[in-house]
Design an enzyme around this catalytic site. Structure first.
Site, mmCIF file in Angstrom:
data_model
loop_
_atom_site.group_PDB
_atom_site.id
_atom_site.type_symbol
_atom_site.label_atom_id
_atom_site.label_comp_id
_atom_site.label_asym_id
_atom_site.label_seq_id
_atom_site.Cartn_x
_atom_site.Cartn_y
_atom_site.Cartn_z
ATOM 1 N N ARG A 1 -3.281 0.885 11.457
ATOM 2 C CA ARG A 1 -3.940 0.420 12.674
ATOM 3 C C ARG A 1 -3.773 1.504 13.735
ATOM 4 O O ARG A 1 -2.681 2.086 13.887
ATOM 5 C CB ARG A 1 -3.300 -0.874 13.194
ATOM 6 N N GLY B 1 -10.936 2.144 4.857
ATOM 7 C CA GLY B 1 -9.848 2.037 3.872
ATOM 8 C C GLY B 1 -10.172 1.169 2.666
ATOM 9 O O GLY B 1 -9.918 1.543 1.528
ATOM 10 N N ILE C 1 0.853 -1.201 0.000
ATOM 11 C CA ILE C 1 0.000 0.000 0.000
ATOM 12 C C ILE C 1 0.887 1.248 0.000
ATOM 13 O O ILE C 1 0.627 2.215 -0.728
ATOM 14 C CB ILE C 1 -0.970 -0.016 1.204
ATOM 15 N N THR D 1 2.479 0.976 8.556
ATOM 16 C CA THR D 1 3.065 -0.283 9.013
ATOM 17 C C THR D 1 1.969 -1.201 9.564
ATOM 18 O O THR D 1 0.978 -0.729 10.106
ATOM 19 C CB THR D 1 4.045 -0.061 10.176
ATOM 20 N N GLU E 1 -11.976 0.948 18.409
ATOM 21 C CA GLU E 1 -12.960 1.141 17.340
ATOM 22 C C GLU E 1 -14.223 0.379 17.673
ATOM 23 O O GLU E 1 -14.112 -0.761 18.127
ATOM 24 C CB GLU E 1 -12.395 0.651 16.002
ATOM 25 N N ASP F 1 -8.200 7.111 9.755
ATOM 26 C CA ASP F 1 -9.207 6.108 9.421
ATOM 27 C C ASP F 1 -9.273 5.039 10.506
ATOM 28 O O ASP F 1 -10.130 4.166 10.467
ATOM 29 C CB ASP F 1 -8.847 5.470 8.064
ATOM 30 N N HIS G 1 -12.933 3.728 9.673
ATOM 31 C CA HIS G 1 -12.185 2.563 9.179
ATOM 32 C C HIS G 1 -12.761 2.061 7.845
ATOM 33 O O HIS G 1 -13.258 0.938 7.752
ATOM 34 C CB HIS G 1 -12.166 1.445 10.229
HETATM 35 C C1 GLV Z 1 -8.555 -3.556 7.097
HETATM 36 O O1 GLV Z 1 -8.250 -2.849 7.996
HETATM 37 C C2 GLV Z 1 -7.789 -4.707 6.701
HETATM 38 O O2 GLV Z 1 -6.863 -5.090 7.412
HETATM 39 O O3 GLV Z 1 -8.116 -5.281 5.645
#
Ligand code: GLV
Length: 323
Positions: free
Chosen positions: A238, A288, A157, A209, A267, A262, A286
């Site tokens: 995270r 993403g 990513i 990370t 959470e 995010d 969250h």
């Molecule tokens: C989302 O946070 C994932 O780990 O896919």
């Protein structure tokens, strides 16, 4: 030969369920409530495979699942796995690496631009009927194009973020990673820096990370104090990689300019979190990887990993610790 029993901890797209049914004796949880650590334990006693999200897997969990061979996460993160406990029991784990890179990188750029140009804050301003004068310097933000971006964690990513930054926004890109990525230095012109140097010199800092023992609270008070006062901090990996209290202090005291988040230490984020009162933070729930196409792909990738493992093959996305 009897098909292996698998348990799927939530509803999944029909094609994915059909694919699994061809290969396994598959039970899908269709209950209203989302399964948790406590509520999944009595559903795993006789299964060899599990497809699920980020439910914690520890010794106790594994004791409830004596036949288990593989846990296929439909997420890229696998911080729910107690790797040592799984290894002791001979259970392997897989994730969905590769299925969501573009989608998460797009969101990270949304956060970068949103925080830099104050898009959410100013949207609220207009909707509150406060826009009374034309152009005004109180609306000024920070340029993304031509600025510098530091990426902590140059995995798949991180690479997609770097590519967007270099090719789309003409940014200087610095990165810090366990291993140097010389091929990316050559192909994309990204520059390796040690952590402190990266923090001191980046206009934007993106942390990407995975969460594990060595990255827990990787970014805390000291790291925020090294960052530029007008820097913008982005986290879509995270929450626990960042000391959230230190982040809140840095934002309140303007040690950094803004943040785009995010993910959080807890959470859903508690409703009384001071983060929710700050104008200089974008807080997303969250999301993403949350697009239909990517989610569907993640479920299919997870299902394929599960089937491969149950056939005794090495699954495509066996997580590195089990290789
Ligand atoms: C989302 O946070 C994932 O780990 O896919």
């Amino acid at each position: 030969m009897a098909k292996a029993k698998v348990f799927v901890a939530r509803e999944i797209p029909r094609e994915v369920e059909e694919f699994l049914a061809e290969h396994c004796d598959c039970t899908v949880w269709r209950g209203e409530e989302k399964l948790t650590y406590d509520t999944i334990l009595d559903k795993v006693q006789d299964v060899e495979g599990l497809l699920m999200g980020l439910i914690r897997v520890d010794e106790n969990f594994l004791n409830h699942a004596p036949k288990l061979k593989v846990i296929s996460n439909f997420t890229v993160g696998y911080n729910n796995f107690d790797i040592e406990a799984m290894k002791r029991r001979g259970v392997i784990g897989t994730n969905t690496a590769g299925a969501l890179d573009d989608t998460v990188a797009d969101l990270i750029f949304g956060l970068i631009i949103g925080a830099a140009r104050r898009i959410v804050e100013l949207d609220k301003y207009v909707k509150a009927g406060r826009w009374e004068k034309g152009q005004d310097e109180i609306f000024f933000g920070k340029d993304v194009s031509g600025s510098s971006l530091g990426i902590i964690g140059m995995g798949r990513i991180g690479y997609e973020v770097a590519k967007r930054a270099r090719l789309g926004f003409n940014m200087e890109v610095y990165y810090h990673n366990r291993n140097r990525r010389l091929e990316l230095e050559e192909s994309l012109g990204v520059v390796y820096k040690d952590m402190d140097e990266l923090l001191k010199t980046s206009d934007f800092v993106v942390v990407m990370t995975p969460l594990n023992e060595s990255t827990y609270h990787l970014i805390g008070e000291r790291e925020f104090s090294l960052m530029k006062e007008d820097s913008i901090f982005i986290n879509a990996s995270r929450g626990k990689v960042v000391d959230q209290e230190a982040l809140i202090k840095a934002l309140e005291n303007r040690k950094i300019q803004a943040a785009g988040l995010d993910v959080y230490e807890r959470e859903p984020i508690p409703k009384d979190s001071p983060l929710l009162k700050l104008d200089n933070v974008i807080t997303l729930p969250h999301i993403g990887a949350a697009t239909q196409r990517t989610r569907d792909r993640m479920f299919m990738v997870a299902a394929k990993n599960l089937v491969q493992a149950l056939k005794g093959e090495v699954p495509d996305n066996l997580v590195p610790e089990f290789r």
